[in-house]
Design a protein around this motif. Structure first.
Motif, PDB file in Angstrom:
ATOM      1  N   ASP A 262      21.634  14.918  35.555  1.00  0.00           N
ATOM      2  CA  ASP A 262      20.305  14.366  35.476  1.00  0.00           C
ATOM      3  C   ASP A 262      20.195  13.411  36.464  1.00  0.00           C
ATOM      4  O   ASP A 262      20.903  12.372  36.530  1.00  0.00           O
ATOM      5  CB  ASP A 262      19.847  14.122  34.169  1.00  0.00           C
ATOM      6  N   ASN A 263      18.934  13.033  36.906  1.00  0.00           N
ATOM      7  CA  ASN A 263      18.584  11.898  37.724  1.00  0.00           C
ATOM      8  C   ASN A 263      19.233  12.081  39.164  1.00  0.00           C
ATOM      9  O   ASN A 263      18.849  11.022  39.946  1.00  0.00           O
ATOM     10  CB  ASN A 263      18.697  10.614  37.073  1.00  0.00           C
ATOM     11  N   THR A 264      20.264  13.105  39.478  1.00  0.00           N
ATOM     12  CA  THR A 264      20.646  13.195  40.747  1.00  0.00           C
ATOM     13  C   THR A 264      19.735  13.770  41.948  1.00  0.00           C
ATOM     14  O   THR A 264      19.694  13.191  42.909  1.00  0.00           O
ATOM     15  CB  THR A 264      21.924  14.026  40.851  1.00  0.00           C
ATOM     16  N   ALA A 265      18.931  14.644  41.220  1.00  0.00           N
ATOM     17  CA  ALA A 265      18.081  15.349  42.242  1.00  0.00           C
ATOM     18  C   ALA A 265      16.519  14.968  41.569  1.00  0.00           C
ATOM     19  O   ALA A 265      16.280  14.801  40.643  1.00  0.00           O
ATOM     20  CB  ALA A 265      18.256  16.741  42.501  1.00  0.00           C
ATOM     21  N   ALA A 266      15.612  15.056  42.552  1.00  0.00           N
ATOM     22  CA  ALA A 266      14.195  14.911  42.268  1.00  0.00           C
ATOM     23  C   ALA A 266      13.522  15.930  43.114  1.00  0.00           C
ATOM     24  O   ALA A 266      13.592  16.067  44.155  1.00  0.00           O
ATOM     25  CB  ALA A 266      13.723  13.659  42.000  1.00  0.00           C
ATOM     26  N   LEU A 267      12.160  16.406  42.594  1.00  0.00           N
ATOM     27  CA  LEU A 267      11.358  17.141  43.081  1.00  0.00           C
ATOM     28  C   LEU A 267       9.944  16.530  43.846  1.00  0.00           C
ATOM     29  O   LEU A 267       9.408  15.800  43.112  1.00  0.00           O
ATOM     30  CB  LEU A 267      10.698  18.504  42.421  1.00  0.00           C
ATOM     31  N   SER A 268      10.310  15.883  45.132  1.00  0.00           N
ATOM     32  CA  SER A 268       9.303  15.044  45.574  1.00  0.00           C
ATOM     33  C   SER A 268       8.012  15.807  46.035  1.00  0.00           C
ATOM     34  O   SER A 268       6.915  15.093  45.963  1.00  0.00           O
ATOM     35  CB  SER A 268       9.924  14.100  46.927  1.00  0.00           C
ATOM     36  N   LYS A 269       7.859  16.955  45.981  1.00  0.00           N
ATOM     37  CA  LYS A 269       6.769  17.837  46.207  1.00  0.00           C
ATOM     38  C   LYS A 269       6.964  19.065  45.208  1.00  0.00           C
ATOM     39  O   LYS A 269       7.922  19.827  45.699  1.00  0.00           O
ATOM     40  CB  LYS A 269       6.636  18.269  47.646  1.00  0.00           C
ATOM     41  N   THR A 286       9.706  20.520  48.058  1.00  0.00           N
ATOM     42  CA  THR A 286      10.956  19.701  48.666  1.00  0.00           C
ATOM     43  C   THR A 286      11.643  19.019  47.449  1.00  0.00           C
ATOM     44  O   THR A 286      11.304  18.247  46.541  1.00  0.00           O
ATOM     45  CB  THR A 286       9.957  18.594  49.444  1.00  0.00           C
ATOM     46  N   LEU A 287      12.827  19.135  47.638  1.00  0.00           N
ATOM     47  CA  LEU A 287      13.919  18.654  47.012  1.00  0.00           C
ATOM     48  C   LEU A 287      14.642  17.480  47.410  1.00  0.00           C
ATOM     49  O   LEU A 287      15.219  17.558  48.658  1.00  0.00           O
ATOM     50  CB  LEU A 287      14.897  19.852  46.377  1.00  0.00           C
ATOM     51  N   HIS A 288      14.918  16.337  46.933  1.00  0.00           N
ATOM     52  CA  HIS A 288      15.383  15.026  47.315  1.00  0.00           C
ATOM     53  C   HIS A 288      16.553  14.820  46.319  1.00  0.00           C
ATOM     54  O   HIS A 288      16.707  15.225  45.232  1.00  0.00           O
ATOM     55  CB  HIS A 288      14.676  13.891  47.659  1.00  0.00           C
ATOM     56  N   PHE A 289      17.590  14.148  46.945  1.00  0.00           N
ATOM     57  CA  PHE A 289      18.833  13.663  45.943  1.00  0.00           C
ATOM     58  C   PHE A 289      18.856  12.228  46.091  1.00  0.00           C
ATOM     59  O   PHE A 289      19.774  11.678  46.842  1.00  0.00           O
ATOM     60  CB  PHE A 289      20.225  14.287  46.565  1.00  0.00           C
ATOM     61  N   PRO A 290      18.206  11.452  45.380  1.00  0.00           N
ATOM     62  CA  PRO A 290      18.130  10.011  45.587  1.00  0.00           C
ATOM     63  C   PRO A 290      19.424   9.357  44.935  1.00  0.00           C
ATOM     64  O   PRO A 290      19.961   8.034  45.356  1.00  0.00           O
ATOM     65  CB  PRO A 290      16.983   9.411  44.445  1.00  0.00           C
ATOM     66  N   ASN A 291      20.154  10.120  44.056  1.00  0.00           N
ATOM     67  CA  ASN A 291      21.574   9.300  43.592  1.00  0.00           C
ATOM     68  C   ASN A 291      22.799  10.198  43.943  1.00  0.00           C
ATOM     69  O   ASN A 291      23.671  10.375  42.944  1.00  0.00           O
ATOM     70  CB  ASN A 291      21.275   9.307  41.927  1.00  0.00           C
ATOM     71  N   LYS A 292      22.738  10.832  44.918  1.00  0.00           N
ATOM     72  CA  LYS A 292      23.664  11.627  45.456  1.00  0.00           C
ATOM     73  C   LYS A 292      25.139  10.956  45.629  1.00  0.00           C
ATOM     74  O   LYS A 292      26.176  11.734  45.610  1.00  0.00           O
ATOM     75  CB  LYS A 292      23.622  12.400  46.728  1.00  0.00           C
ATOM     76  N   ALA A 293      24.922   9.603  45.974  1.00  0.00           N
ATOM     77  CA  ALA A 293      26.272   8.850  45.788  1.00  0.00           C
ATOM     78  C   ALA A 293      27.058   8.868  44.582  1.00  0.00           C
ATOM     79  O   ALA A 293      28.291   8.638  44.813  1.00  0.00           O
ATOM     80  CB  ALA A 293      25.802   7.309  46.340  1.00  0.00           C
ATOM     81  N   ASN A 294      26.442   9.257  43.473  1.00  0.00           N
ATOM     82  CA  ASN A 294      27.315   9.375  42.224  1.00  0.00           C
ATOM     83  C   ASN A 294      27.994  10.483  42.162  1.00  0.00           C
ATOM     84  O   ASN A 294      28.998  10.825  41.163  1.00  0.00           O
ATOM     85  CB  ASN A 294      26.260   9.240  41.031  1.00  0.00           C
ATOM     86  N   LEU A 295      27.833  11.645  43.084  1.00  0.00           N
ATOM     87  CA  LEU A 295      28.599  12.843  42.834  1.00  0.00           C
ATOM     88  C   LEU A 295      30.133  12.678  43.421  1.00  0.00           C
ATOM     89  O   LEU A 295      30.176  11.947  44.270  1.00  0.00           O
ATOM     90  CB  LEU A 295      28.079  13.779  43.624  1.00  0.00           C
ATOM     91  N   GLN A 296      31.097  13.231  42.675  1.00  0.00           N
ATOM     92  CA  GLN A 296      32.459  13.294  42.949  1.00  0.00           C
ATOM     93  C   GLN A 296      32.751  14.251  44.038  1.00  0.00           C
ATOM     94  O   GLN A 296      32.095  15.415  44.059  1.00  0.00           O
ATOM     95  CB  GLN A 296      33.267  13.575  41.740  1.00  0.00           C
ATOM     96  N   THR A 297      33.653  14.060  44.814  1.00  0.00           N
ATOM     97  CA  THR A 297      34.366  15.021  45.771  1.00  0.00           C
ATOM     98  C   THR A 297      35.290  15.828  44.844  1.00  0.00           C
ATOM     99  O   THR A 297      35.601  15.770  44.113  1.00  0.00           O
ATOM    100  CB  THR A 297      35.163  14.382  46.844  1.00  0.00           C
ATOM    101  N   PHE A 298      35.473  17.156  45.533  1.00  0.00           N
ATOM    102  CA  PHE A 298      36.264  18.104  45.198  1.00  0.00           C
ATOM    103  C   PHE A 298      35.858  18.566  43.871  1.00  0.00           C
ATOM    104  O   PHE A 298      36.589  18.891  42.998  1.00  0.00           O
ATOM    105  CB  PHE A 298      37.862  17.923  45.054  1.00  0.00           C
ATOM    106  N   GLN A 299      34.782  18.749  44.015  1.00  0.00           N
ATOM    107  CA  GLN A 299      34.052  19.374  42.480  1.00  0.00           C
ATOM    108  C   GLN A 299      32.798  20.081  42.732  1.00  0.00           C
ATOM    109  O   GLN A 299      32.038  19.739  43.689  1.00  0.00           O
ATOM    110  CB  GLN A 299      33.376  18.231  41.767  1.00  0.00           C
ATOM    111  N   TRP A 300      32.495  21.458  41.823  1.00  0.00           N
ATOM    112  CA  TRP A 300      31.280  21.851  42.308  1.00  0.00           C
ATOM    113  C   TRP A 300      30.289  21.620  41.303  1.00  0.00           C
ATOM    114  O   TRP A 300      30.505  21.182  40.208  1.00  0.00           O
ATOM    115  CB  TRP A 300      31.851  23.880  41.718  1.00  0.00           C
ATOM    116  N   TYR A 301      29.143  21.504  41.879  1.00  0.00           N
ATOM    117  CA  TYR A 301      28.003  20.993  41.152  1.00  0.00           C
ATOM    118  C   TYR A 301      26.904  22.263  41.246  1.00  0.00           C
ATOM    119  O   TYR A 301      26.769  22.804  42.317  1.00  0.00           O
ATOM    120  CB  TYR A 301      27.371  19.956  41.697  1.00  0.00           C
ATOM    121  N   VAL A 302      26.084  22.484  40.257  1.00  0.00           N
ATOM    122  CA  VAL A 302      25.098  23.573  40.174  1.00  0.00           C
ATOM    123  C   VAL A 302      23.922  22.728  39.667  1.00  0.00           C
ATOM    124  O   VAL A 302      23.765  22.400  38.506  1.00  0.00           O
ATOM    125  CB  VAL A 302      25.428  24.628  39.376  1.00  0.00           C
ATOM    126  N   MET A 303      22.527  22.949  40.563  1.00  0.00           N
ATOM    127  CA  MET A 303      21.434  22.494  40.041  1.00  0.00           C
ATOM    128  C   MET A 303      20.392  23.749  40.376  1.00  0.00           C
ATOM    129  O   MET A 303      20.839  24.567  41.179  1.00  0.00           O
ATOM    130  CB  MET A 303      20.838  21.281  40.699  1.00  0.00           C
TER     131      MET A 303
END
Length: 335
Positions: A262-269, A286-303
């Protein structure tokens, strides 16, 4: 597609229609009445080469209201046998009583039509100028109130014509056959933006699925309606899928990975508009990712994003009942 249906004036000797007409004529003579029956009167009008036309009518339900449209029709010229001697007006009305007479003559089973279901074009008035043998406007029928009509049914709509100042009409009756369909207006996902050669796919469930190997600055999603809605611009609203919904999607769609936190992505529109007479939204979710820096590498994420009903307007379109109202956005970050 529109079709003209011409009733043949020369029936085979042993045809059902021919036999019926002979019976009607015989009954007319046997009765020794000075005036012909209503059916004979109608047939005398048809014998001059009556033409009927096929149209299409739609009834769409949106938030408890029914909207009736006539998306396909053909304008038929209103003709006189000879030029009008003075300016004249041809008036016309829908006459539901002629349906049963038509059925009797042509051995058809056209259903009755409720009063007020159909209207004649141009308010039923067609001006003819002095010296002209044709009205300025053409005639057709419009579906005005289809709430009492049945879905996927063809209705015979008889229209009678009369000239106010005595001009002699070429045809005093027209028959229109209107194929009526009914349904609910719904919204679904149409497409999602891609980068670097990625492609969006439609899953078997109906949902859109796209995979990225980087987290873009934004993702745009476009929506569409299930059918055209000519009456008004409409609104389509969306929201992010919850963690529970994402877990269910991972299980049902056999996605690898975990829900995006949660809070990684947000609908700005989250609200878009579909113009009247259009299928596609004029703008994008429109979908933005204000906290994408918190995501780890070599990991699948689904939203994911889904369409929901916009309740602040009577023209807010609800989603379809299946997963076509969803878009899954998945990420595998390799670096």
């Amino acid at each position: 597609m529109l079709y003209e249906i011409y009733h043949n004036n020369h029936w085979p000797m042993l045809s059902i229609k021919g036999a019926l007409l002979l019976c009607l004529i015989g009954i007319g003579f046997a009765s020794c009445k000075k005036n012909t029956s209503e059916v004979d009167t109608l047939q005398s009008k048809l014998a001059s080469g009556m033409v009927s036309y096929v149209e299409e009518g739609n009834v769409l339900a949106l938030n408890g209201s029914n909207y009736s449209f006539t998306p396909h029709y053909i304008g038929v010229p209103v003709l006189l046998n000879k030029a009008a001697k003075t300016n004249d007006t041809v008036t016309s009305v829908v006459d539901p009583s002629l349906v049963s007479q038509y059925n009797q003559i042509y051995q058809e089973k056209n259903p009755s039509i409720p009063l007020g279901a159909f209207l004649v074009s141009h308010n039923g008035a067609f001006a003819v100028e002095k010296g002209s043998a044709q009205a300025k406007d053409s005639i057709y029928v419009l579906l005005d109130d289809g709430s009492q009509l049945k879905d996927s049914t063809t209705y015979l709509v008889p229209v009678t014509l009369a000239a106010k100042k005595g001009s002699q009409l070429k045809y005093s009756v027209f028959f229109f056959k209107v194929f009526v369909t009914k349904g609910d207006l719904k919204a679904k996902m149409y497409d999602v933006s891609t980068i670097d050669g990625t492609q969006a796919n439609r899953l078997g469930s109906g949902a859109i699925d796209v995979t990225y190997d980087v987290v873009p600055e934004s993702v745009n999603l476009r929506t569409t309606l299930t059918t055209l809605f000519p009456a008004h611009d409409v609104s389509v609203k969306a929201t992010l899928l919850t963690q529970d919904e994402l877990n269910d999607a991972i299980t049902n769609e056999f996605f690898p990975g975990i829900p995006m936190p949660d809070n990684t992505a947000a609908l700005s529109k989250d609200l878009v508009y579909v113009p009247a007479k259009s299928l596609l939204s004029g703008d994008y979710l429109t979908l933005h990712f204000p906290n994408k820096a918190n995501l780890q590498t070599f990991q699948w994420y689904v939203m994911g994003v889904k369409i929901v009903t916009y309740t602040a307007s009577e023209y807010g379109v609800p989603p379809v009942a299946n997963d076509s109202c969803r878009a899954y956005i998945r990420f595998f970050l390799s670096n």
